[in-house]
Enzyme design. Sequence first.
Site, PDB file in Angstrom:
ATOM      1  N   LYS A  11       9.385  27.609  41.652  1.00 11.37           N
ATOM      2  CA  LYS A  11      10.833  29.158  40.989  1.00 11.37           C
ATOM      3  C   LYS A  11      10.168  30.170  40.823  1.00 11.37           C
ATOM      4  O   LYS A  11       9.139  30.183  40.698  1.00 11.37           O
ATOM      5  CB  LYS A  11      11.252  28.294  39.316  1.00 11.37           C
ATOM      6  CG  LYS A  11       9.993  28.030  38.976  1.00 11.37           C
ATOM      7  CD  LYS A  11      10.679  29.246  37.306  1.00 11.37           C
ATOM      8  CE  LYS A  11       9.261  29.716  36.835  1.00 11.37           C
ATOM      9  NZ  LYS A  11       8.516  30.759  35.974  1.00 11.37           N
ATOM     10  N   ASP A 141       9.156  24.326  30.861  1.00 14.84           N
ATOM     11  CA  ASP A 141       9.821  25.137  32.115  1.00 14.84           C
ATOM     12  C   ASP A 141      10.212  23.199  32.906  1.00 14.84           C
ATOM     13  O   ASP A 141      11.359  23.480  34.122  1.00 14.84           O
ATOM     14  CB  ASP A 141       9.315  25.820  33.374  1.00 14.84           C
ATOM     15  CG  ASP A 141       9.054  27.341  33.280  1.00 14.84           C
ATOM     16  OD1 ASP A 141      10.212  27.479  32.781  1.00 14.84           O
ATOM     17  OD2 ASP A 141       8.139  27.606  33.730  1.00 14.84           O
TER      18      ASP A 141
HETATM   19  O1  C5P Z   1       5.324  25.793  27.883  1.00 16.54           O
HETATM   20  P1  C5P Z   1       4.523  25.754  28.462  1.00 16.54           P
HETATM   21  O2  C5P Z   1       3.191  24.517  28.138  1.00 16.54           O
HETATM   22  O3  C5P Z   1       4.644  26.140  29.593  1.00 16.54           O
HETATM   23  O4  C5P Z   1       4.105  26.959  27.537  1.00 16.54           O
HETATM   24  C1  C5P Z   1       3.016  27.731  28.262  1.00 16.54           C
HETATM   25  C2  C5P Z   1       2.533  28.550  27.371  1.00 16.54           C
HETATM   26  O5  C5P Z   1       3.143  29.765  27.164  1.00 16.54           O
HETATM   27  C3  C5P Z   1       2.768  28.658  25.712  1.00 16.54           C
HETATM   28  O6  C5P Z   1       1.573  27.538  25.415  1.00 16.54           O
HETATM   29  C4  C5P Z   1       3.028  29.632  24.808  1.00 16.54           C
HETATM   30  O7  C5P Z   1       2.031  30.761  24.821  1.00 16.54           O
HETATM   31  C5  C5P Z   1       3.669  30.520  25.809  1.00 16.54           C
HETATM   32  N1  C5P Z   1       5.398  29.654  25.931  1.00 16.54           N
HETATM   33  C6  C5P Z   1       5.947  31.290  24.566  1.00 16.54           C
HETATM   34  N2  C5P Z   1       6.859  30.778  24.703  1.00 16.54           N
HETATM   35  C7  C5P Z   1       8.019  29.916  25.917  1.00 16.54           C
HETATM   36  C8  C5P Z   1       7.304  29.720  26.839  1.00 16.54           C
HETATM   37  C9  C5P Z   1       5.786  29.509  26.511  1.00 16.54           C
HETATM   38  O8  C5P Z   1       5.581  31.633  24.227  1.00 16.54           O
HETATM   39  N3  C5P Z   1       9.426  29.954  25.587  1.00 16.54           N
END
Ligand code: C5P
Length: 313
Positions: A11, A141
């Site tokens: 994406k 995501d």
């Molecule tokens: O959800 P995911 O594991 O992909 O997110 C990776 C990192 O990105 C999280 O640990 C966080 O630090 C940051 N993040 C965030 N807010 C979001 C999505 C991601 O702070 N909405």
Amino acid sequence: MQSYSLIAPAKINLYLEILGDRSDGYHELVMLLQSIDLADQIDIRTLTTDNIQVNCDHPQVPQDETNLAYKAANLMRKQFPDAFAQFGGLEITIKKQIPVAAGLAGGSTNAAAVLVGIDLIWQLGLTQPELQELARELGSDVPFCIAGGTVLATGRGEELSPLPDLDSLYVVLGKYNSLAVSTPWAYQTYRFEFGDSYIQDTEDLEARAAKVHSGPMVKAIANKDGSQIGQLLHNDLEKVVLPAYPQVSHLREAFEDSGALGVMMSGSGPTVFALCESLSQAQEIHQQVRSTIDDPDLDFWVTKFCSNGITIV
Ligand code: C5P
């Protein structure tokens, strides 16, 4: 033995605005997410043993339990222990095309494919909302990657409102092979530098998300107006990633000088994309930027928007 092969598209973010903090430590976001044709292939087959095995020939992709594809299979094992006992272990082979730690959801789309593939192998008949509910546990995501297409995402990024398909546009992606940006680092740095301006009130957060939903970018998408979309591209994370990675900033400038409809970094980067109205424009821009920045470490991909998420081969 049962097996399935799945295509897992990457994406890009056409829009990423950071609204505020959340009580779970994440950020409240409003994003426009777009699937692209650049994709990995995920092959899943049952094993006679009772283990989960991940294979990938890409040197930066872990093959142990830290791989998000492994975590997806492990989640399914925990949720459906009877099916796991009945069908046995799983071998997951990832054929990587999507660059790693690039802001293109490569790991998330692999995990989404594993959920879809195991649902098929175990004949669970899960609905898309049920799969997306499981996907939330794996990453922000991952729910988007299941269905793909063009979507407005709010909350952590897992609350999805599908938009009309937008599959006539092309993109050129540019990424330095040796550069990887940590997503947690990008968000933490953003919080440190811009946290003062975060929206505090829940109602104001909802109002802001609704404003984007009824705003000019969503209208441009509905009208399939590529030049308008190009002008409205936005990513708050550029404010922290570009100053820290001058090479990415330089690449972005080279794309901007090339006459694309618009240029933006995707997600937490460091991939930069140039939006193009046709394949020939994308190929021209690719050649032009490649000759401007003559660096063997810089990789390019010419690809197209697509309207699907995980598909079966
Ligand atoms: O959800 P995911 O594991 O992909 O997110 C990776 C990192 O990105 C999280 O640990 C966080 O630090 C940051 N993040 C965030 N807010 C979001 C999505 C991601 O702070 N909405």
